[in-house]
Structure formats: structure tokens, C-alpha cells
Design an enzyme around this catalytic site. Structure first.
Site, short mmCIF file in Angstrom:
data_model
loop_
_atom_site.label_atom_id
_atom_site.label_comp_id
_atom_site.label_asym_id
_atom_site.label_seq_id
_atom_site.Cartn_x
_atom_site.Cartn_y
_atom_site.Cartn_z
N GLU A 52 55.27 13.92 50.38
CA GLU A 52 55.76 14.45 49.11
C GLU A 52 57.27 14.24 48.96
O GLU A 52 57.74 13.87 47.89
CB GLU A 52 55.44 15.94 48.98
CG GLU A 52 53.99 16.24 48.68
CD GLU A 52 53.54 15.76 47.30
OE1 GLU A 52 54.33 15.72 46.36
OE2 GLU A 52 52.34 15.45 47.18
N ASP A 69 58.27 19.02 39.36
CA ASP A 69 57.79 19.35 40.69
C ASP A 69 58.98 19.70 41.57
O ASP A 69 59.99 18.99 41.55
CB ASP A 69 57.01 18.18 41.29
CG ASP A 69 55.77 17.83 40.48
OD1 ASP A 69 55.19 18.74 39.87
OD2 ASP A 69 55.38 16.65 40.47
#
Length: 143
Positions: A52, A69
Site C-alpha cells: 500500500e 486514502d
């Protein structure tokens, strides 16, 4: 006014964050109860966080869907945290800026809620790069 406060919090959080080493991530995740959480070994969480953000605590990016995000797990502002995104649900009951802190407490607590509700498959990176691979390599030599 709320938006100004959120941006100030995000700015302060970014100034306090950095890229963590693999073993730092292992120790933080383990200390906060991710080893074996919902049946997943610690390596699963370390692997997913690597893919990520490369373990960067301050990462913020525009989402492929709605919102942004945030943090080491790239937790979405539309569904999970509050950054002022219109229609946001804030299911973790946390400001998105809190997900940028180096101690990772807010990020881990929110990730636990996500995993309880949706599993690790909620993260496409886990599904693509981690699921079905050897997890021991992510945690070895970090004791």
C-alpha cells in the site's frame, strides 16, 4: 472552518511522520494485536502495508473511487474516516489526519474494523501480492 482545522491537522501529521523499517512495522503491529487478528498471521498485515505505502505513515492519495486514502494502510475517507468528504460515513469514527501518525494506533484500530467487516480482501494489494504467499519472510529476524 471545519475544513481549515482538518487541513491544519493533516499538515501537522505529515510533519511528524516518516517511512518505517520492516522490523519497526512488525513490532508496532505485533504490540497492537495484529498477529493472528481475525485468523491472519502478522506477515499478512506487514505485506499489505508494504504494498500500500512502502510503510510510509504519511501517505495520502486520491482514491480510485470517492475521497482520499490515508496512512500506512491507505484507509479511504469516504467510508472509514472523516476529512470532510461529502457524504462520508466515518465508520471508524476518526479524523483522517489521525491515520497519518507514526504510532499507528488509529490506523491499526481502523484497519481492525475493516478486517472484521470485510476481511483483508478489502485491500486489492493484499489480494494481488500477499494472499497465498509465504508470510514468514515479512516478519523473520525482527524479534
Amino acid at each position: 472552518m471545519r475544513l481549515v482545522i482538518v487541513f491544519c491537522m493533516l499538515f501537522l501529521a505529515v510533519c511528524e511522520s516518516r517511512k518505517l523499517s520492516r522490523c519497526e512495522v512488525v513490532r508496532l503491529f505485533k504490540a497492537q494485536g495484529l498477529d493472528g487478528f481475525e485468523g491472519f498471521s502478522l506477515g499478512n498485515y506487514v505485506c499489505m502495508a508494504y504494498w500500500e505505502t512502502k510503510w510510509k505513515t504519511h501517505k495520502v492519495r486520491d482514491s480510485d473511487n470517492i475521497g482520499k486514502d490515508y496512512g500506512i494502510f491507505q484507509i479511504n475517507s469516504y467510508k472509514w474516516c472523516n476529512d470532510g468528504t461529502v457524504g462520508g460515513k466515518n465508520l471508524c469514527k476518526v479524523f483522517c489526519g489521525d491515520l497519518l501518525n507514526e504510532d499507528l494506533k488509529a490506523s491499526i484500530e481502523c484497519a481492525k474494523k475493516i478486517v472484521k467487516q470485510e476481511g483483508l480482501k478489502s485491500w486489492e494489494t493484499w489480494d494481488k501480492y500477499c494472499d497465498g504467499t509465504k508470510m514468514k519472510r515479512w516478519t523473520e529476524d525482527c524479534d
